[in-house]
Design an enzyme around this catalytic site. Structure first.
Site, mmCIF file in Angstrom:
data_model
loop_
_atom_site.group_PDB
_atom_site.id
_atom_site.type_symbol
_atom_site.label_atom_id
_atom_site.label_comp_id
_atom_site.label_asym_id
_atom_site.label_seq_id
_atom_site.Cartn_x
_atom_site.Cartn_y
_atom_site.Cartn_z
ATOM 1 N N GLN A 208 0.819 -1.219 0.000
ATOM 2 C CA GLN A 208 0.000 0.000 0.000
ATOM 3 C C GLN A 208 0.849 1.265 0.000
ATOM 4 O O GLN A 208 0.301 2.370 -0.104
ATOM 5 C CB GLN A 208 -0.920 0.034 1.236
ATOM 6 N N CYS A 369 -8.431 -9.079 4.825
ATOM 7 C CA CYS A 369 -7.217 -9.885 5.069
ATOM 8 C C CYS A 369 -6.437 -9.438 6.295
ATOM 9 O O CYS A 369 -5.213 -9.578 6.345
ATOM 10 C CB CYS A 369 -6.289 -9.909 3.856
HETATM 11 C C1 LIG Z 1 -2.813 -6.332 -1.164
HETATM 12 C C2 LIG Z 1 -1.898 -6.445 -0.009
HETATM 13 C C3 LIG Z 1 -1.076 -7.560 0.184
HETATM 14 C C4 LIG Z 1 -1.121 -8.751 -0.726
HETATM 15 O O1 LIG Z 1 -0.797 -8.412 -2.010
HETATM 16 P P1 LIG Z 1 -1.012 -9.478 -3.203
HETATM 17 O O2 LIG Z 1 -0.934 -8.627 -4.413
HETATM 18 O O3 LIG Z 1 -2.362 -10.073 -2.985
HETATM 19 O O4 LIG Z 1 0.084 -10.463 -3.091
HETATM 20 C C5 LIG Z 1 -0.227 -7.567 1.247
HETATM 21 N N1 LIG Z 1 -0.166 -6.550 2.099
HETATM 22 C C6 LIG Z 1 -0.931 -5.457 1.972
HETATM 23 C C7 LIG Z 1 -0.799 -4.338 2.939
HETATM 24 C C8 LIG Z 1 -1.821 -5.373 0.913
HETATM 25 O O5 LIG Z 1 -2.600 -4.295 0.795
#
Ligand SMILES: *Cc1c(COP(=O)(O)O)cnc(C)c1O
Length: 412
Positions: A208, A369
């Site tokens: 991010q 997540c």
């Molecule tokens: C989206 C995200 C991930 C995972 O990224 P992928 O592209 O799904 O491998 C990990 N950490 C953060 C903070 C995210 O926003």
């Protein structure tokens, strides 16, 4: 975050994103889910299309014209990313499928070789699952112990608790640079310095951060930095790991196969130097071409200008949403990126998201997540609006009005 206000021409920017020009449920689409994945400008779409129309062949193996063209495109993308991150050399950039694979790569190579029973790994309570689970799996295999930096009520890290967790058994600290759930921009320079004081290696999850802030891995003195192209206007299925040269050289390989070897024989195989050592098999060449175009696009628009624009949306949106009764914003750190996460009275976030969708407004609902984080805040799920270069004040107005309407319908 920068307060520089080189004003963006948002209409011109939006015109570069064909997907934004559509209606959902009879309303113009308001895409407020860029933290899950950003949309792509025509420069990126065209670069990928152009690559397949004119330049595609496998890389690194051919003497013929197209193979050489593809190899140059692939390696130029690596150079562009190295320069974007201010890495000392493009040899420090390993292409991966994204942030998740980059973190798994470190856990399975550096981690497997350097972390043993009784050693400690520190992550924070606001980590994405992709910066938790690989370390849990490594701990299960090795008998290492996972420690967690607490998060304070405003969504910042408890830095005193962090300092107290560090000791000479700490082998690795893995922290998110900018939180996808809270928007918090973590004090990563301090985190790195304190970790290095006890000899620990630091991995930052930059998924991010790269879309919203200037990242300088050399100034940060960070050991590993993971990112995903699809969060920064590039395609899915491609990302990278930056690693300090000395670490990449010392690490064993992970996946074995073509491209990662120097010589193969049944008496023993020798490996290519980094980054090839960690790039087994035919890479996502078109993905790297798209990533390169995304980096060029961000540089052209200006990372500082994008950050300033998003900050204006964040300030405006926070003000508007705070006025809505029963709406509670989670994550109020002083240093915050363009993410507003909230709960809304007793309304289930899924119902809020569904009603907003009927008004053409796309937000994310669920656990984003980061399940441990929401357990800490005592909420099972939240709703999240997030901004990018193409987001507008008008979309924020529509979000606030839509939430008021949804609130009346749901009795929030
Ligand atoms: C989206 C995200 C991930 C995972 O990224 P992928 O592209 O799904 O491998 C990990 N950490 C953060 C903070 C995210 O926003």
């Amino acid at each position: 975050m920068s307060t520089l206000t080189a004003d963006l021409d948002i209409d011109a920017i939006r015109a570069e994103f064909p997907v934004l020009d559509q209606e959902v449920g009879g309303h113009p689409l308001a895409y407020l889910d860029s933290a899950a994945s950003s949309q792509k400008p025509t420069a990126v779409i065209d670069a990928i299309s152009n690559y397949y129309r004119h330049n595609h062949a496998n890389v690194h193996r051919g003497v013929h014209h197209l193979s050489q063209t593809a190899t140059v495109a692939f390696e130029n993308a690596r150079k562009a990313l190295a320069s974007f991150l201010n890495a000392p050399t493009d040899r420090d950039i390993v292409f991966t499928r994204g942030t998740t694979e980059a973190i798994n790569l470190v856990a399975n190579t550096w981690g497997q070789a350097n972390i043993g029973s009784g050693d400690e790994i520190i992550v924070s309570h606001m980590e994405h699952h992709s910066n938790i689970v690989p370390w849990q799996m490594l701990c299960q295999r090795t008998g290492a112990i996972l420690k967690v930096i607490p998060v304070l009520d405003d969504g910042t890290l408890d830095m005193d608790a962090y300092a107290a967790l560090l000791n000479d058994r700490t082998k690795l600290v893995g922290v998110v640079h900018v939180s996808n759930s809270l928007g918090t921009v973590n004090p990563v320079a301090d985190i790195i310095r304190l970790a290095h004081d006890v000899g620990a290696v630091v991995l930052l999850d930059g998924a991010q951060a790269t879309p919203h802030t200037r990242v300088d891995v050399t100034a940060l003195d960070v050991d590993f930095y993971a990112l995903s192209a699809h969060k920064m206007y590039g395609p899915t299925g491609i990302g990278a790991l930056y690693g300090r040269s000395s670490l990449l050289e010392s690490m064993p390989p992970w996946e074995g196969g073509g491209d990662m070897i120097k010589n193969v024989s049944f008496d023993g195989t020798t490996y290519a130097p980094p980054p090839a050592k960690f790039e087994a098999g035919t890479p996502n060449i078109a993905g790297t071409v798209g990533l390169h175009a995304a980096i060029d696009w961000m540089n052209r628009v200006g990372v500082d200008a994008i950050a300033a624009h998003e900050h204006r949306l964040l300030t405006y949106g926070t003000e508007l949403l705070s006025e809505i009764p029963a709406l509670r914003i989670l994550g109020t750190a002083p240093n915050k990126a363009g993410v507003i996460t909230f709960t809304f009275g007793d309304a289930h976030p899924h119902d809020v998201g569904t009603l907003l969708n009927e008004m053409g407004i796309a937000i994310r609902t669920g656990h984003h997540c980061t399940e441990p984080l929401w357990a800490r805040f005592g909420v099972p799920a939240t709703a999240r609006a997030s901004f990018a270069a193409y987001s507008t004040l008008d979309e924020v107005d529509r979000l606030a009005a839509g939430l008021r309407k949804a609130g009346r319908m749901l009795g929030a």
